[in-house]
Design an enzyme around this catalytic site. Structure first.
Site, mmCIF file in Angstrom:
data_model
loop_
_atom_site.group_PDB
_atom_site.id
_atom_site.type_symbol
_atom_site.label_atom_id
_atom_site.label_comp_id
_atom_site.label_asym_id
_atom_site.label_seq_id
_atom_site.Cartn_x
_atom_site.Cartn_y
_atom_site.Cartn_z
ATOM 1 N N ARG A 520 -19.772 -88.757 43.464
ATOM 2 C CA ARG A 520 -19.677 -88.268 42.093
ATOM 3 C C ARG A 520 -18.227 -88.327 41.593
ATOM 4 O O ARG A 520 -17.327 -88.764 42.308
ATOM 5 C CB ARG A 520 -20.241 -86.856 41.980
ATOM 6 C CG ARG A 520 -19.441 -85.780 42.688
ATOM 7 C CD ARG A 520 -19.986 -84.387 42.330
ATOM 8 N NE ARG A 520 -19.341 -83.371 43.116
ATOM 9 C CZ ARG A 520 -19.957 -82.579 44.000
ATOM 10 N NH1 ARG A 520 -21.253 -82.714 44.220
ATOM 11 N NH2 ARG A 520 -19.276 -81.670 44.653
ATOM 12 N N ASP A 521 -18.026 -87.842 40.395
ATOM 13 C CA ASP A 521 -16.692 -87.863 39.784
ATOM 14 C C ASP A 521 -15.845 -86.753 40.376
ATOM 15 O O ASP A 521 -15.460 -85.808 39.688
ATOM 16 C CB ASP A 521 -16.831 -87.681 38.265
ATOM 17 C CG ASP A 521 -17.595 -86.410 37.911
ATOM 18 O OD1 ASP A 521 -18.222 -85.824 38.816
ATOM 19 O OD2 ASP A 521 -17.558 -85.997 36.750
ATOM 20 N N GLU A 522 -15.606 -86.841 41.671
ATOM 21 C CA GLU A 522 -14.800 -85.813 42.311
ATOM 22 C C GLU A 522 -13.925 -86.518 43.343
ATOM 23 O O GLU A 522 -12.790 -86.830 43.068
ATOM 24 C CB GLU A 522 -15.691 -84.726 42.919
ATOM 25 C CG GLU A 522 -14.957 -83.417 43.011
ATOM 26 C CD GLU A 522 -15.833 -82.191 42.801
ATOM 27 O OE1 GLU A 522 -15.317 -81.105 42.977
ATOM 28 O OE2 GLU A 522 -17.025 -82.315 42.457
ATOM 29 N N ASP A 529 -12.983 -77.573 52.429
ATOM 30 C CA ASP A 529 -13.797 -78.488 53.221
ATOM 31 C C ASP A 529 -12.984 -79.006 54.410
ATOM 32 O O ASP A 529 -13.468 -79.064 55.541
ATOM 33 C CB ASP A 529 -14.271 -79.674 52.361
ATOM 34 C CG ASP A 529 -14.872 -79.244 51.027
ATOM 35 O OD1 ASP A 529 -14.324 -78.317 50.397
ATOM 36 O OD2 ASP A 529 -15.872 -79.837 50.606
ATOM 37 N N GLU A 792 -24.529 -81.667 50.910
ATOM 38 C CA GLU A 792 -23.593 -80.658 50.406
ATOM 39 C C GLU A 792 -24.159 -79.248 50.512
ATOM 40 O O GLU A 792 -23.459 -78.312 50.874
ATOM 41 C CB GLU A 792 -23.274 -80.952 48.937
ATOM 42 C CG GLU A 792 -22.373 -79.924 48.291
ATOM 43 C CD GLU A 792 -21.890 -80.346 46.916
ATOM 44 O OE1 GLU A 792 -22.539 -81.212 46.294
ATOM 45 O OE2 GLU A 792 -20.853 -79.834 46.476
ATOM 46 N N HIS A 819 -21.492 -84.748 52.284
ATOM 47 C CA HIS A 819 -20.483 -83.693 52.221
ATOM 48 C C HIS A 819 -20.335 -83.175 53.643
ATOM 49 O O HIS A 819 -21.325 -82.780 54.244
ATOM 50 C CB HIS A 819 -21.017 -82.564 51.340
ATOM 51 C CG HIS A 819 -20.168 -82.225 50.176
ATOM 52 N ND1 HIS A 819 -20.079 -83.024 49.069
ATOM 53 C CD2 HIS A 819 -19.373 -81.143 49.925
ATOM 54 C CE1 HIS A 819 -19.267 -82.441 48.180
ATOM 55 N NE2 HIS A 819 -18.810 -81.303 48.685
HETATM 56 C C1 BGC Z 1 -16.532 -79.534 46.042
HETATM 57 C C2 BGC Z 1 -16.504 -78.660 47.248
HETATM 58 C C3 BGC Z 1 -15.332 -77.756 47.064
HETATM 59 C C4 BGC Z 1 -15.697 -76.875 45.901
HETATM 60 C C5 BGC Z 1 -14.818 -75.724 45.635
HETATM 61 C C6 BGC Z 1 -16.837 -78.663 44.882
HETATM 62 O O1 BGC Z 1 -17.061 -79.328 43.724
HETATM 63 O O2 BGC Z 1 -17.377 -80.606 46.188
HETATM 64 O O3 BGC Z 1 -16.828 -79.188 48.428
HETATM 65 O O4 BGC Z 1 -14.894 -77.095 48.185
HETATM 66 O O5 BGC Z 1 -15.914 -77.643 44.752
HETATM 67 O O6 BGC Z 1 -15.583 -74.669 45.471
#
Ligand code: BGC
Length: 935
Positions: A520-522, A529, A792, A819
């Site tokens: 995704r857009d991340e 993590d 996730e 994830h």
């Molecule tokens: C991420 C997580 C991250 C979290 C923070 C999410 O969007 O994918 O894995 O730790 O944001 O709460």
């Protein structure tokens, strides 16, 4: 039951004499581009002799291969040094820049010396200096992109420059980098095999450069150097910026600057001993090419008709190309910037030369494996879906035979909807779409994107009139090329799949940095993590160089108050950085974990001031050490309706990291600092008792994770109290469990230590039954539902509601199927079930402590009856095998490498059921060992 037979065998390790091997420099094999003045040199020994130990070593380092002999080595001859340590920091004469350096090592096992290791070489970058040539760019006349709701996807740029040396060249070393991502070409050939170079740093503060040996690519007369440059993290779409409206004009792009730029500095060394530097300058030419769009998140659009064959060769006619300009000539671009803390404040997005350059210090992202497509299916006329059989990160190689102008559109997804369509809701704003326009080559054509990647298992392609053959797409697995280092197999195939899924998820997320997810857009380096998973990561792969690098980015992103950020690089940081308890803790936990895995103290000594400052900042925020969370209150993120207050999480994590700081302070001989952290911990433990521990052992706030964290983070240390807490935790799980539910409610923070604390408090069978369960929520439930990676959230997909979660209402948009946080259970599988862990940092002393579940530990399936596992430690492979034999006896086998010792903990009598009241401890020497414990 009693011990009937005990057989202890030591046998030959390998049929080889004592050899010194596997030389590494700065934790890498034969690296290109070392700028450390004193890089770490490490090796290991192999020996056929049981009990082999290193007693001394000698290192030779020379500037030429011929000089790599005792008495001749011109850079360093360490002489025979008495030591059992299989690494040292370089301590010879200053290393030359832009040069190959040769080294070899021999070791002694008592009086017997090994032969010299095979010689190794590494290429130095600029040691003690920086590239000085200018960045060049194209004249960028496009207006600054201001529309948040409209994608702006500029074309990649091609650059070429030439030089004709007047003298014979003996060596040509290029130091190259880009604000953006780039690919280097010389005389028509691609240089190296790295993707996404030069990687991601805060370009306002620092940039990496790559060092390459161009000598074999050079020719007599005119030579051409070329590069293709795309936006990358510098100017393209980054993270969730577009979604939430961060960046200049809230567009989510141009986070660091408007226009990408390129710097190549080539050092030419001539036969006559002179040298010359050729740099990017205004004599270079530039143009656009086939990459009509080339965005990291959005994908690539490639018009093969625009290819320019031979564009990086001397014969190519570049008269139609424009002149390059110096990057600063594009001028200043002050634009309004927004992030989590500021709204529309003016900042500079014109060219700014990064003040610090460093040689890229880790294995680059490479294609490490190819996956053939498993099947192809038409889901509506003209729409074909290829199943790659595995969720992974990377690209595809597209192979087509089509007329010029025929367009193929590729979309990527991790999952399918029940009607067979690809599920792309979870990509959020990442378009993740590639387009290929054929050039019409009669023999067919192939294409692989250069400047993007996707997280996927399915590829949807439109553009074929008839069914495309299966080899139309080949999956190209991409990740930072960290060598894999683990294996785990047992009698339960579902558990084996969980292990493989975690390794695949690690590979999918080791893309330049430890990302949260690849689709995704991340794709950000979320610190929570990373801290949860760092120890697992170091079991599954040699991640030393990878983390050595990322820890720099982490420190670079520390907030002005001293807090580690929530992700690193922290790209939206003009107004400060978001951070929070258990996420910021990565700044302590990751160095500690990698020190334990490698034995290299520099993982924390290099960051000690920042680590200490962070601990002092949180102490200043909570002077009485009662647990006062700071920053974002994520808490036990993604728990199942069983939240734990962030202030409690902070108390636990503060205590946990204070213990780590104490250990690391002691390891550096900083006894006053160690004492300070010990004292803080005493206060925190006392506060925990008064605030949270009830007389009957009930832990307020009462969530499963509250018990888990108290046990895991050192808040509860008394064995009797730990047992009570462990049993209460087990009771909470059992009370919630039913035919369809495992009863587990823990989230990101509670899940990793859940099985460890259960096992540690006498509830091994419950822990094993949860690992093996196929019920919801569990790892096995994912496997049962077709997972090839770790999801996730527990409810990423449920049998009742598909992608809608437990209640059918979940927003599928934050729902990654790759994830790694929950994959941290694999750390426990290796360290506890298989029982392989470092007793001393770097595995010079190994703890072998397997755990054996009862025969009826689980009613859902057969209990694990054997395990085979291994880990490739810095000293070599540690492998174990245990098996419940037909007569109820236990067979245990282990092999440990030279230069280690192991303490093997086995139960005295019946091993089944995890009761270790009277364990027997065996001291093992290097070699293979076999034991049988009778029923
Ligand atoms: C991420 C997580 C991250 C979290 C923070 C999410 O969007 O994918 O894995 O730790 O944001 O709460």
């Amino acid at each position: 039951m009693k011990l009937l037979a005990y057989l202890l065998l030591s046998s030959a390790l390998h049929a080889i004499p004592h050899i010194t091997t596997d030389l590494k420099v700065a934790h890498q094999t034969a690296p290109l581009g070392i700028d450390d003045a004193k890089p770490r040199i490490s090796w290991r020994i192999e020996s056929e002799k049981p009990g082999a130990k290193q007693t001394a070593y000698q290192i030779l380092v020379a500037s030429r291969m011929e000089l790599l002999e005792p008495g001749k080595a011109d850079l360093w001859d360490s002489g025979r040094l008495t030591s059992s340590t299989a690494n040292t920091d370089y301590a010879g004469k200053p290393l030359p820049s832009s040069a190959y350096v040769y080294l070899k090592v021999r070791t002694w096992n008592g009086e017997s010396a090994s032969k010299w290791s095979a010689p190794q070489k590494f290429l130095t970058a600029l040691i003690g200096s920086q590239p000085k040539q200018p960045f060049i760019s194209f004249k960028d006349t496009t207006p600054f992109h201001k529309e948040r709701n409209k994608l702006h996807l500029p074309t990649a740029r091609y650059y070429r420059g030439a030089f004709t040396p007047g003298k014979k060249i003996v060596r040509a070393i290029a130091h190259s980098t880009a604000l953006g991502i780039y690919e280097l070409h010389v005389n028509g050939q691609r240089v190296g095999d790295a993707y996404f170079a030069p990687g991601w740093t805060d370009y306002r503060k620092r940039i990496y450069y790559n060092t390459y040996d161009l000598t074999p690519l050079l020719q007599d007369g005119k030579n051409t150097i070329g590069a293709i440059v795309a936006d990358g993290w510098y100017a393209g779409y980054v993270g969730y910026g577009k979604l939430v409206g961060y960046g200049p004009h809230q567009t989510g792009r141009n986070i660091y600057g408007k226009t990408p730029a390129l710097l190549i500095e080539t050092h030419l060394f001539y036969e006559d001993g002179t040298s010359e530097i050729i740099g990017t300058d205004k004599t270079w030419k530039t143009t656009t090419g086939p990459e009509v769009e080339a965005d990291f998140l959005m994908g690539e659009n490639y018009d093969a008709r625009k290819e320019m064959p031979g564009w990086a060769t001397a014969a190519f006619d570049d008269s139609a190309w424009e002149n390059a300009i110096l990057a600063e000539e594009n001028g200043s671009h002050i634009q309004p910037f927004s992030d989590a803390f500021i709204k529309n404040e003016n900042r500079e997005f014109g060219f700014v030369r990064p003040p610090v350059f460093q040689a890229y210090p880790a294995q680059p992202v490479r294609i490490t494996q190819e996956l053939p497509a498993q099947s192809v299916k038409q889901i509506k006329p003209g729409t074909w879906i290829f199943n790659m059989g595995q969720n992974f990160a990377g690209n595809v190689r597209l192979k087509v035979k089509a007329e010029a102008g025929k367009t193929f559109v590729l979309r990527f997804a991790e999952m399918l909807h029940p009607d067979g369509r690809i599920m792309t809701e979870n990509l959020r704003q990442a378009r993740a779409t590639d387009t290929y326009i054929a050039k019409g080559a009669p023999e067919g054509e192939t294409w692989t994107p250069r400047f993007t990647f996707h997280g996927f298992q399915y590829v949807e392609i439109t553009g074929f009139d008839t069914e495309p053959p299966l080899d139309t797409v080949t999956g190209l697995v991409m990740h930072s090329d960290t060598a894999l280092a683990s294996g785990f197999e047992c009698s339960d195939p579902v558990v084996n799949k969980i292990f493989q899924n975690a390794v695949w998820t690690q590979r999918a997320n080791w893309i330049e940095l430890p990302t949260d997810c690849p689709q995704r857009d991340e794709r950000l380096g979320w610190t929570g993590d990373a801290q949860i998973y760092a120890a697992s990561a170091a079991i599954h792969a040699d991640v030393a160089a990878f983390f050595r690098k990322w820890l720099r980015e982490l420190e670079e992103s520390v907030t002005k108050e001293g807090y580690y950020p929530s992700y690193a690089p922290y790209c939206f940081g003009h107004g400060g950085g978001i951070h929070g308890s258990a996420w910021s803790d990565a700044g302590i936990i990751v160095p500690h974990a990698i020190w334990k895995a490698t034995g290299d103290k520099s993982f924390f000594t290099a960051h000690w001031p920042a680590m200490s400052r962070f601990m002092e900042s949180r102490k200043a925020h909570d002077p009485q050490l009662k647990g006062k969370d700071f920053g974002a209150p994520w808490g036990d993120w993604l728990n199942l309706n069983d939240a734990t207050p962030p202030s409690y999480v902070e108390l636990a994590y503060f205590n946990k990291t204070a213990l780590m700081m104490e250990e690391m302070a002691t390891a550096q001989g900083l006894s006053a600092e160690a004492a300070k952290y010990r004292q803080w911990r005493e206060t925190m433990r006392a506060n925990f008792r008064t605030q949270h521990l009830k007389p009957d052992g009930f832990i307020q706030p009462g969530s499963q994770s509250a018990y888990v964290l108290a046990l895991d983070c050192g808040l509860l240390t008394d064995p009797a109290e730990r047992k009570i807490a462990g049993d209460k935790l087990a009771a909470l799980i059992r009370a919630k469990a039913n035919d369809k539910n495992t009863g587990m409610t823990t989230g990101f923070l509670g899940t990793k230590p859940l099985l460890p604390v259960l096992a540690d408090t006498g509830n091994l069978d419950l822990a094993v039954s949860m690992l093996q369960s196929r019920k919801y929520p569990s790892w096995g439930y994912e496997v049962k539902n077709g997972a090839t990676t770790i999801w996730e959230r527990w409810n990423s997909y449920t049998e009742e509601h598909g992608f809608g979660g437990e209640d059918g209402k979940m927003n599928a948009s934050m729902n990654s199927f790759s994830h790694y946080a929950f994959g941290a259970v694999t750390e426990w599988m290796v360290t506890t079930l298989a029982g392989i862990a470092p007793a001393e940092p770097g595995y010079s002393k190994i703890k072998l402590h397997p755990h054996f579940p009862s025969a009826n530990a689980t009613k859902e399936t057969d209990t694990i009856s054997w395990i085979k596992a291994h880990h490739d430690s810095p000293h070599g492979r540690i492998s174990i095998h245990w098996k419940r034999q037909d007569d109820g006896s236990l067979l245990y086998e282990a092999t440990i490498p030279p230069n280690t010792t192991a303490e093997l903990v086995l139960p005295k009598t019946s091993p089944w059921g995890g009761t270790d009241a009277t364990p027997v401890i065996h001291q093992l020497a290097p070699g293979s060992h076999r034991l049988v414990i009778a029923k």
